[in-house]
Enzyme design. Structure first.
Site, PDB file in Angstrom:
ATOM      1  N   ASP A 188      23.689  22.477 -19.868  1.00  0.00           N
ATOM      2  CA  ASP A 188      23.363  23.804 -19.361  1.00  0.00           C
ATOM      3  C   ASP A 188      24.634  24.384 -18.714  1.00  0.00           C
ATOM      4  O   ASP A 188      25.707  24.284 -19.289  1.00  0.00           O
ATOM      5  CB  ASP A 188      22.175  23.709 -18.390  1.00  0.00           C
ATOM      6  CG  ASP A 188      21.538  25.054 -18.074  1.00  0.00           C
ATOM      7  OD1 ASP A 188      20.693  25.508 -18.855  1.00  0.00           O
ATOM      8  OD2 ASP A 188      21.906  25.644 -17.045  1.00  0.00           O
ATOM      9  N   TYR A 317      24.177  33.341 -12.867  1.00  0.00           N
ATOM     10  CA  TYR A 317      24.026  34.022 -14.152  1.00  0.00           C
ATOM     11  C   TYR A 317      24.752  35.365 -14.126  1.00  0.00           C
ATOM     12  O   TYR A 317      25.438  35.737 -15.088  1.00  0.00           O
ATOM     13  CB  TYR A 317      22.544  34.240 -14.471  1.00  0.00           C
ATOM     14  CG  TYR A 317      21.840  33.016 -14.984  1.00  0.00           C
ATOM     15  CD1 TYR A 317      21.528  32.868 -16.330  1.00  0.00           C
ATOM     16  CD2 TYR A 317      21.460  31.988 -14.123  1.00  0.00           C
ATOM     17  CE1 TYR A 317      20.880  31.744 -16.811  1.00  0.00           C
ATOM     18  CE2 TYR A 317      20.815  30.860 -14.587  1.00  0.00           C
ATOM     19  CZ  TYR A 317      20.526  30.739 -15.937  1.00  0.00           C
ATOM     20  OH  TYR A 317      19.893  29.619 -16.405  1.00  0.00           O
ATOM     21  N   HIS A 368      15.788  19.369 -22.330  1.00  0.00           N
ATOM     22  CA  HIS A 368      16.890  20.023 -21.631  1.00  0.00           C
ATOM     23  C   HIS A 368      17.234  19.354 -20.304  1.00  0.00           C
ATOM     24  O   HIS A 368      18.258  19.682 -19.700  1.00  0.00           O
ATOM     25  CB  HIS A 368      16.519  21.496 -21.398  1.00  0.00           C
ATOM     26  CG  HIS A 368      17.676  22.360 -21.050  1.00  0.00           C
ATOM     27  ND1 HIS A 368      18.725  22.592 -21.918  1.00  0.00           N
ATOM     28  CD2 HIS A 368      17.958  23.071 -19.931  1.00  0.00           C
ATOM     29  CE1 HIS A 368      19.594  23.412 -21.352  1.00  0.00           C
ATOM     30  NE2 HIS A 368      19.160  23.710 -20.135  1.00  0.00           N
TER      31      HIS A 368
END
Length: 391
Positions: A188, A317, A368
């Site tokens: 990630d 982000y 994930h």
């Protein structure tokens, strides 16, 4: 909240003993009891829950009952027992875990988590990596920093904490810990930081391992070599995620402050926001607890809640929108693809960016969050992958 430490001076790495005040835990439980619940979802039924609109109301209510009886002190003790520390780099307090191996032949390794995750992921594999119990298996001195704005470090007060700046900060942290040369691993956002370390500090990074080897996708899927049928299936899964699963990313990339107001005030909102991804991105047949336990879910969400990092973690982000996935990774590399992950990258694509790929493996299970889902398998993948790389 009590964090017993001296203020880091200069390049000091100061031990951190974490003790959350009981009043903060009482406040959490009070907020849970006072939750104003919405109506149930308009899909599924009691015996056939449907997550297509988000976590089902009945499951979330049941999880909150468990949260009211949850023991945070267990997690706190585990963090304190794994070399928890803080050091100030470029004006920001960075939180980290650090476990030295008892083995004289151990190599330094920095593992970086992603979102919605934390140092609890590498915590799940640190001991096995540091002391595998078999002299024929490689051992590592493991460093696990919290990303800027995550965990129990500082929260940035100005813009600029990009992946590149984070990679540079990690290089400085490793220097302060006495590691001039090291391996790097993660997934990630942790994969992007790992790639950034390799690109920006190739003289210090002996090799990398990634389970999300992000890159710029070619216009022609077969541009770098003809794909197999399974790899084409991976791309179909990836497209489904891009079209149906990225609403959270758009919101956090454009309005992280808005996210912060909601999630910092409501623990149930924080729970639902994280749980939605734990369900969607892990390896199970409909029951998320086949992949991650109820306790693991609450561990992660409680850490976000008590550290009050919903907004600052979402801001990572914003700082990296769009993510920079350019630049060749020229250091020796290893990749493991986990079958339930959301972006499985075909090997020919990986080789176009990771130009010295020494190992490419597909695991039997996991999604994930492999450090939480399949910790033993993840540790084995690191040992095999990094073991294939030179020092």
């Amino acid at each position: 909240m009590s964090k017993q430490q001296s203020a880091p001076q200069g390049s000091a790495v100061e031990p951190l003993h974490l003790h959350v005040e009981e009043a903060a835990l009482d406040d959490l439980r009070d907020r849970l009891r006072c939750t104003r619940w919405p109506e149930r979802e308009t899909v599924g039924s009691a015996d056939r829950p449907d997550w297509s609109q988000g976590p089902p109301l009945a499951y979330l209510r049941d999880l909150v009952v468990s949260w009211l009886a949850y023991d945070w002190r267990r997690v706190e003790s585990a963090l304190n027992a794994h070399g928890q520390a803080v050091t100030t780099v470029d004006g920001l307090d960075l939180h980290l875990l650090h476990v030295r191996s008892p083995r004289p032949d151990a190599r330094p390794l920095v593992i970086t988590h992603g979102w919605p995750s934390s140092v609890l992921e590498p915590l799940a594999v640190m001991d096995a990596l540091a002391d595998p119990g078999d002299p024929d298996l490689p051992a590592f001195h493991v460093v696990a920093p919290s990303l800027p704005g995550f965990g129990f470090g500082g929260r940035p007060t100005s813009t600029g904490w990009t992946v590149a700046r984070t990679a540079d900060a990690w290089a400085e942290v490793m220097s302060r810990l006495g590691y001039d040369r090291f391996y790097a691993a993660g997934g990630d956002w942790g994969a992007r930081v790992t790639a950034g370390l390799a690109i920006r500090h190739p003289d210090r990074v002996a090799g990398v391992h990634s389970f999300t080897p992000y890159l710029q996708a070619p216009d022609d899927p077969d541009e770098h070599g003809r794909l197999s049928d399974p790899e084409r299936g991976w791309l179909a899964d990836r497209e489904t995620f891009f079209t149906r699963g990225r609403g959270y990313s758009l919101e956090q990339s454009t309005r992280p402050q808005t996210v912060g107001y909601v999630l910092s005030d409501s623990p149930v909102a924080q729970l639902a926001w994280v749980l939605d991804k734990l369900w969607a991105w892990t390896d199970h047949d409909g029951d998320v607890e086949q992949a991650v336990s109820r306790t693991q879910v609450l561990d992660t969400v409680t850490l976000y809640w008590l550290s009050a990092t919903a907004g600052s973690s979402a801001r990572f982000y914003f700082e990296n929108d769009p993510p920079d996935e350019s630049g060749a990774v020229t250091v020796p590399s290893a990749v493991t693809i986990f079958p339930a992950d959301i972006e499985k990258i075909p090997r020919p694509w990986v080789e176009s960016r990771f130009t010295d790929l020494r190992s490419f493996r597909v695991a039997e299970r996991g999604g994930h969050f492999p450090m939480l889902e399949v910790p033993e398998a993840y540790a084995d993948e690191l040992r095999v992958g990094l073991g294939a790389l030179p020092w």
